[in-house]
Enzyme design. Sequence first.
Site, PDB file in Angstrom:
ATOM      1  CG  HIS A 364      -2.009  -1.018   1.188  1.00 44.75           C
ATOM      2  ND1 HIS A 364      -3.294  -0.778   0.747  1.00 44.75           N
ATOM      3  CD2 HIS A 364      -1.984  -2.317   1.554  1.00 44.75           C
ATOM      4  CE1 HIS A 364      -4.018  -1.888   0.845  1.00 44.75           C
ATOM      5  NE2 HIS A 364      -3.244  -2.839   1.333  1.00 44.75           N
ATOM      6  CE  LYS A 552      -5.297  14.350  -0.271  1.00 43.86           C
ATOM      7  NZ  LYS A 552      -5.626  13.129  -0.992  1.00 43.86           N
ATOM      8  NE  ARG A 553      -2.415  10.417   9.541  1.00 44.33           N
ATOM      9  CZ  ARG A 553      -1.831   9.479  10.284  1.00 44.33           C
ATOM     10  NH1 ARG A 553      -2.323   8.253  10.313  1.00 44.33           N
ATOM     11  NH2 ARG A 553      -0.758   9.751  11.007  1.00 44.33           N
ATOM     12  CE  LYS A 558      -1.318  11.006   2.573  1.00 50.42           C
ATOM     13  NZ  LYS A 558      -2.087  10.097   1.705  1.00 50.42           N
ATOM     14  CB  THR A 660      -9.646   5.443  -1.243  1.00 54.49           C
ATOM     15  OG1 THR A 660      -9.083   5.787   0.024  1.00 54.49           O
ATOM     16  CG2 THR A 660      -9.047   4.136  -1.720  1.00 54.49           C
ATOM     17  CE  LYS A 664     -13.217   6.807   0.872  1.00 49.04           C
ATOM     18  NZ  LYS A 664     -12.171   6.865   1.916  1.00 49.04           N
TER      19      LYS A 664
HETATM   20  C1  26V Z   1       2.514   2.291   8.328  1.00 47.06           C
HETATM   21  C2  26V Z   1       2.587   2.205   9.670  1.00 47.06           C
HETATM   22  C3  26V Z   1       3.880   2.011  10.258  1.00 47.06           C
HETATM   23  C4  26V Z   1       3.896   2.241  11.722  1.00 47.06           C
HETATM   24  C5  26V Z   1       2.732   1.688  12.432  1.00 47.06           C
HETATM   25  C6  26V Z   1       1.444   2.174  11.910  1.00 47.06           C
HETATM   26  C7  26V Z   1       1.438   2.240  10.447  1.00 47.06           C
HETATM   27  C8  26V Z   1       0.251   2.363   9.826  1.00 47.06           C
HETATM   28  C9  26V Z   1       0.182   2.432   8.466  1.00 47.06           C
HETATM   29  C10 26V Z   1       1.313   2.418   7.707  1.00 47.06           C
HETATM   30  C11 26V Z   1       1.271   2.480   6.240  1.00 47.06           C
HETATM   31  C12 26V Z   1       0.032   3.013   5.737  1.00 47.06           C
HETATM   32  C13 26V Z   1      -0.096   2.705   4.306  1.00 47.06           C
HETATM   33  C14 26V Z   1      -1.327   3.308   3.729  1.00 47.06           C
HETATM   34  O1  26V Z   1      -2.288   3.629   4.405  1.00 47.06           O
HETATM   35  N1  26V Z   1      -1.302   3.453   2.438  1.00 47.06           N
HETATM   36  C15 26V Z   1      -2.408   3.986   1.714  1.00 47.06           C
HETATM   37  O2  26V Z   1      -3.201   2.888   1.296  1.00 47.06           O
HETATM   38  C16 26V Z   1      -4.344   3.300   0.580  1.00 47.06           C
HETATM   39  C17 26V Z   1      -5.162   2.064   0.308  1.00 47.06           C
HETATM   40  O3  26V Z   1      -4.469   1.205  -0.538  1.00 47.06           O
HETATM   41  C18 26V Z   1      -3.936   4.032  -0.668  1.00 47.06           C
HETATM   42  O4  26V Z   1      -5.098   4.490  -1.323  1.00 47.06           O
HETATM   43  C19 26V Z   1      -3.049   5.223  -0.332  1.00 47.06           C
HETATM   44  O5  26V Z   1      -2.560   5.825  -1.500  1.00 47.06           O
HETATM   45  C20 26V Z   1      -1.885   4.763   0.516  1.00 47.06           C
HETATM   46  O6  26V Z   1      -1.129   5.869   0.981  1.00 47.06           O
END
Ligand code: 26V
Length: 817
Positions: A364, A552-553, A558, A660, A664
């Site tokens: 992801h 978004k985050r 971004k 995503t 939306k």
């Molecule tokens: C990494 C970590 C590492 C530390 C602990 C918590 C944590 C939580 C999440 C992540 C990686 C997050 C990856 C993510 O959310 N990617 C997003 O995924 C979406 C669904 O596929 C995608 O639409 C977004 O472009 C992408 O940034």
Amino acid sequence: MLMKKTTEVDKKKVAEVRERIEKRVRSEFGVTAKSAVLPQIYEAAALCVRDEVMDAFAAERERSQKSGDKCLIYLCAEFLIGRAFSNNLVNLGLYDTYAAALAEMGYDLGEIEEQEADAGLGNGGLGRLAACFLDSLSTLEMPAMGCGIRYEYGFFRQDIKDGCQVESPDAWLEGRDVWSAERADRVFEVKFGGQVEELWSEDGKLKVEQHNTRTVLAEAWDMPIVGYGSKLPATLRLWRARSPQQIDLARFSRGDYENYSEERDFLEAISKVLYPEDSHPRGQQLRLCQFYFLVSATVQSIIDAHKRHYGDLHSLPDKIAIQINDTHPALAIPELIRILIDEEEFTWEEAVDIAQRTFNYTNHTVMPEALEKWDAETMRRFLPRVFRIIETIDARLRDSIWQSHPGDNDLVSRLAIIQGGQVRMANLCVLMSGHVNGVSQLHGQILRTTLFRDFYTAYPERFLGITNGVTQRRWLGVANPGLRQLVDETIGEGFMKDWRKIAELEPYAQDAAFRKKFDAVKAANKKSFAEWMASSRGIEVNPDTIIDAQAKRLHEYKRQLMKAIHILALYDDIVDGRLTDFPPTTFVFAAKAAPGYRRAKDIIRLINAISTLIASDERTRDLIPVVFLPNYDVTAAQHLVAAADISEQISTAGKEASGTGNMKFMLNGAITLGTMDGANVEIAERVGEDNIFIFGATVDELDRINAEGSYNPRAIVDANPRLAHALGHLIDGSLPTSDGSRFEDLYYSLRPDNGWGDQFFVLHDFAAYDERFFDVMKAYQDRDRWLTSAVINTAKAGYFSSDRSIEDYNEHVWHLR
Ligand code: 26V
């Protein structure tokens, strides 16, 4: 909110529902409906909905379990599900009935749903995708279970104080969680630490024993995920950690409880809190334990169920597909191998073969800092047996590379699982999975050509790009009932269940009468957005302005910073009298920053300072108000997407895996201003260049600039006085902050003077963004053209339904019935 007239809903059913809710209020709380308070009404109504769910599905679930149909396990550390009440009502087709019953009792369904906690068990895109996928799996009646962690505290709550983000815990379970039920019959032991002992029996068999482990109990909490008009709900199974220690009263009466509660705290801490780091992992041991806890409990329960139903584990890959989301649950792979070998007497080869035919992996993100690597010694200490299995996988991989590429040390070190004292979870996943996929076409391609290039050379057939999607039930049906009703009236019902149906709306883009109605729905949504902002956040929004949203985050890639600087340029334009005839526009930002990500938090501070600057100047306050919407969660997103006119998707090309939110907003008729990144590329392909505003460098262009090392941000600023002036606000003290501080760090993150050179190409793309932004403003003022485009965006959004994604996964990866 638009609602069907009471005459259209079945009056008998309304009366029945009303009676049941009133009875429930009495039996649960011992008060009459007249004297009950709102939370009690909510809980009683929700319990009635839950009854309908349980009632309707018990038989079909049993049938499916007995049927022998293959089942999907969606393994994910995060499920960002949001509220369930309205969503369940929409999916059960009971929304209008409950709204009418509550109205008769003197309540508005909108205020009742506000009583429910927003289940925020996820950070952002990955977690919300998991929730949309479960909705689709359920609607498409594919046997599926999501497995995750029942975090006691979800994603932190965000407040803004003096312009800065302040975090507080999200105690979402403080109210009653009516949707989940504990499965007392599904409790498993998860073991940490200790020593591994290998015993060879006389007949030459290896027996592995673990000693001195610490044990945690994993307790299953199941939540039915109701699909739209579906008979087979998916299940979301969330594991909660519990200490196996019985309270030892004798010890307590001796006063000997200090170590006791320390141990207990450690064990129960495992499911305490969701880590709020997105793309900024830290080597948290507790996180490693969380992930192992999740996968060990899940794999044990899969094996337990499989043995009960089929007896023999050799058929596992025919009956189960496991989708690993990002590498967080990657330890499921060695855990399955461990159980098959240590407890079920499989050989190494058999166990590995079963694992490879069972697991698939979705990546992801390509952000290097989010590619999980664990310190090998930490893993050895906490998970000695699993670590040993990973070592064996690694050793065998190295051997086989030596055989095929003798002497190619570089290749070995690129592909290895354990390298430089670290365990690379992505390599483990790619090596051990049947399929590896990216979440958009572009992202899939980037995985093949960069991140996993060597693996792609070795196993090209493994790699896929399946574009993400969002569920139209929540993101249109719940979020925008007005538009849903208009769509249903115009082309007939059906889109909630059939993603292709919405395409029939396209001809209506040319129909002036239809455009007028479409416009009226958007105007009504803006009004209710403004009301919701006032009541839930105490923030004023003028619903008669253009709503331009970036939600978004918060992350540098971004480029919220680019937009913020652009607003400063607009501010200068207005103050200097360069900008006349500008349509009043509200810029809405919504974003949480990881608590430890200082620069991200600084960007929030900057946005709020800009908001104050603009609000305190009468020349600008009504023209370009800036609003920071705090505590962005699923509920906030539902309100915002329905109201937005412009969707900002402006990431540095190549960095946003899919996005995503873009889908939306599009579905709700907002027009995208964005880069050729992630799924934007496919949105552009579908709506056509007249109905989207694309700008900025492409991946290829950035690759070239990077390869040449020719990027010179300094020259760009020197050649663009308007940009230089806007940037100047960051350091000249003109931005109001509570303590007089400025934004030097952000400034120097862009200016190369400090040796730090704008790695996300904010300055590079600024001029292109600026130009495109004014194109958008011009287009908006041509109402016919704008509304035509908006309708086309909605009409073309069908492809971005998560139903389509799930169909693709099923066809290429899972092969469920
Ligand atoms: C990494 C970590 C590492 C530390 C602990 C918590 C944590 C939580 C999440 C992540 C990686 C997050 C990856 C993510 O959310 N990617 C997003 O995924 C979406 C669904 O596929 C995608 O639409 C977004 O472009 C992408 O940034």
